[in-house]
Design a protein around this motif. Structure first.
Motif, short mmCIF file in Angstrom:
data_model
loop_
_atom_site.label_atom_id
_atom_site.label_comp_id
_atom_site.label_asym_id
_atom_site.label_seq_id
_atom_site.Cartn_x
_atom_site.Cartn_y
_atom_site.Cartn_z
N PHE A 1 -39.49 6.10 24.07
CA PHE A 1 -39.63 4.77 23.49
C PHE A 1 -38.35 4.30 22.79
O PHE A 1 -38.34 3.27 22.12
CB PHE A 1 -40.80 4.75 22.51
CG PHE A 1 -42.09 5.25 23.12
CD1 PHE A 1 -42.53 4.76 24.34
CD2 PHE A 1 -42.84 6.22 22.49
CE1 PHE A 1 -43.70 5.22 24.92
CE2 PHE A 1 -44.01 6.70 23.05
CZ PHE A 1 -44.45 6.20 24.27
N ALA A 2 -37.27 5.07 22.97
CA ALA A 2 -35.97 4.68 22.43
C ALA A 2 -34.87 4.83 23.47
O ALA A 2 -34.09 3.93 23.71
CB ALA A 2 -35.63 5.51 21.19
N ARG A 3 -34.79 6.04 24.09
CA ARG A 3 -33.78 6.34 25.10
C ARG A 3 -32.36 6.28 24.56
O ARG A 3 -31.41 5.94 25.26
CB ARG A 3 -33.94 5.43 26.33
CG ARG A 3 -35.26 5.65 27.05
CD ARG A 3 -35.47 4.66 28.18
NE ARG A 3 -36.69 4.97 28.90
CZ ARG A 3 -36.76 5.67 30.04
NH1 ARG A 3 -35.66 6.15 30.57
NH2 ARG A 3 -37.91 5.90 30.62
N GLY A 4 -32.20 6.59 23.30
CA GLY A 4 -30.91 6.56 22.63
C GLY A 4 -31.11 6.06 21.21
O GLY A 4 -32.22 5.69 20.81
N SER A 5 -30.03 6.08 20.44
CA SER A 5 -30.16 5.68 19.03
C SER A 5 -29.97 4.18 18.83
O SER A 5 -30.71 3.56 18.07
CB SER A 5 -29.14 6.44 18.18
OG SER A 5 -29.50 7.81 18.09
N TYR A 6 -28.97 3.60 19.48
CA TYR A 6 -28.76 2.16 19.40
C TYR A 6 -27.80 1.75 20.51
O TYR A 6 -27.26 2.60 21.22
CB TYR A 6 -28.24 1.71 18.03
CG TYR A 6 -27.14 2.57 17.43
CD1 TYR A 6 -25.81 2.29 17.65
CD2 TYR A 6 -27.45 3.66 16.61
CE1 TYR A 6 -24.80 3.06 17.10
CE2 TYR A 6 -26.45 4.45 16.05
CZ TYR A 6 -25.13 4.15 16.30
OH TYR A 6 -24.14 4.93 15.76
N ALA A 7 -27.61 0.46 20.69
CA ALA A 7 -26.85 -0.04 21.83
C ALA A 7 -25.37 -0.20 21.49
O ALA A 7 -24.99 -0.38 20.33
CB ALA A 7 -27.41 -1.39 22.28
#
Length: 441
Positions: free
Chosen positions: A371-377
């Motif tokens: 539900f995230a797939r990473g910390s931020y863009a």
């Protein structure tokens, strides 16, 4: 099928802000959240009796920050802990050279001065850079203007690589030249000794929350939207979708019809990063007194280069380090013990047999969170700062995107999430809403 005025997808700070403002206006709003909790990437762990913010930790500059104002209104206790955008100085930092020995103060001051010189040069270099330039391209151009020897250049080059990773969780060659344009801090930075999650919990009070509802489809038209979940479908006149970029780009969430331009193009040029935290709690405080950060230079700093002393927050000797960019990807599948061994090997270079085994370890895995797939863009090469706002362009009068990636001035932050949710609510209501309505009674 239940029908609402607005469905908000995601109970992070962006979604809760939008829902709170719309509900206060009398709209019938439902918030659909895949997790069993609110907060999204604001997540506080208390399993060991201590407070550990596994997601967002800081307000990076309290001056004119809506999150700082909301935290004050909600009675959230803060503690000043200014990191200043991977600052080279201004706070006590113990620098260790490539041999592991701590640099004398004079050498550390010269190193910091070199960084400031390059940063001054970077302003012009970035402004004149080509649309497809990377942060590596502009930093190398700035370094070339300094006329330094190879060793001096390499030390600063390492620092710039680390800054790219620690600020955006991206390798320097993958980050756009303008990727750090927003890297400025206005006022003190603070953390929350009692946990950042108090913010989304307060924002969520009184809302119609549907937890553990995993959204798979958003179908939109001029007549409204239908949002499909693993627990049924819901209809609404409008929707605010606040899922992270990584989820929005995945096959797990289908938007039909597909996102139009300029939204689709902006989304294609943004990516989720690889950025994980490693908290280590120790029996005693074996590192330097009077410093808030420890940093090492040289080849050994490729992965573990910075440690932050969090002891003052709870009285328990604690160091925080980051696996960022390539380090986060390469250690992603490592067992915890191997990660700890790797981190301690570098600390041992600096402190020898004073280093102890940690009593508790917290290690995040935002890359593996579906539900995230990473910390931020972050902005990939070829992107522009306008992509953040373009991502939030209202679609068909019914579909609105919000979240940290959709705010230009200070992306990748909780204030950006809050401000984007405020903007989405204002767009739906067709009027400006005072931002303080987010936290006022």
């Amino acid at each position: 099928m239940e029908h609402f005025d607005t469905i908000v997808v995601g109970a992070g700070v962006a979604g809760l802000t939008a829902a709170r403002l719309l509900a206060r206006d009398g709209r019938r709003v439902a918030v659909l959240e895949a997790r069993d909790r609110v907060g999204g990437r604001v997540w506080t762990d208390r399993t060991d009796g201590l407070v550990t913010d596994l997601g967002a930790s800081w307000i990076h500059g309290v001056t004119d920050s809506p999150v700082a104002a909301a935290a004050a209104a909600f009675g959230m206790r803060t503690a000043e802990f200014t990191v200043g955008g991977y600052q080279p100085d201004s706070r006590p930092i113990a620098y260790h050279g490539p041999d592991g020995e701590r640099l004398p103060d004079a050498d550390a001051h010269r190193f910091a001065a070199d960084i400031h010189d390059v940063d001054a040069t970077l302003l012009d270099v970035v402004a004149a850079s080509a649309p497809d330039a990377s942060y590596r391209d502009v930093t190398e151009a700035a370094l070339a203007r300094q006329a330094w020897d190879a060793e001096r250049v390499q030390r600063v080059r390492e620092y710039l690589e680390h800054r790219s990773e620690e600020q955006y969780g991206a390798w320097i060659e993958d980050l756009a030249a303008h990727g750090l344009d927003d890297d400025s801090i206005d006022g003190d930075e603070v953390v929350f000794p009692e946990g950042y999650d108090r913010l989304p919990q307060q924002l969520a009070e009184g809302l119609d929350l549907r937890l553990e509802h995993v959204v798979s489809h958003v179908r939109w038209s001029a007549d409204g939207v239908v949002v499909s979940t693993d627990r049924g479908s819901f209809a609404a006149d409008t929707t605010v979708v606040t899922v992270p970029v990584g989820v929005l780009k995945s096959d797990d969430l289908v938007v039909e019809p597909p996102l139009p331009e300029p939204v689709a193009g902006a989304l294609g040029r943004l990516e989720m990063n690889a950025f994980e935290k490693v908290f280590l709690r120790f029996p005693t405080r074996f590192w330097d007194d009077g410093v808030y950060a420890i940093r090492q230079q040289g080849p050994e700093s490729r992965w573990w280069h910075s440690w932050y002393d969090l002891t003052s927050l709870h009285g328990t000797p604690t160091l925080l380090t980051f696996a960022a960019g390539p380090a986060a990807r390469e250690t992603r599948d490592w067992p915890e013990g191997l990660v700890v061994e790797s981190v301690l090997a570098q600390l041992t270079r600096l402190y020898g047999d004073r280093v102890e085994q940690p009593t508790h370890v917290h290690r995040t895995d935002w890359q593996g969170d579906p539900f995230a797939r990473g910390s931020y863009a972050y902005m990939t090469v070829g992107s522009s700062t306008a992509d953040h706002d373009d991502l939030a362009t209202p679609i068909g009068g019914v579909l609105h995107l919000a979240g940290e990636a959709t705010w230009t001035d200070d992306p990748a932050t909780v204030p950006a999430a809050m401000l984007s949710g405020h903007r989405a609510a204002s767009n739906i209501l067709g009027r400006d809403i005072p931002i303080d309505e987010v936290w006022s009674n």
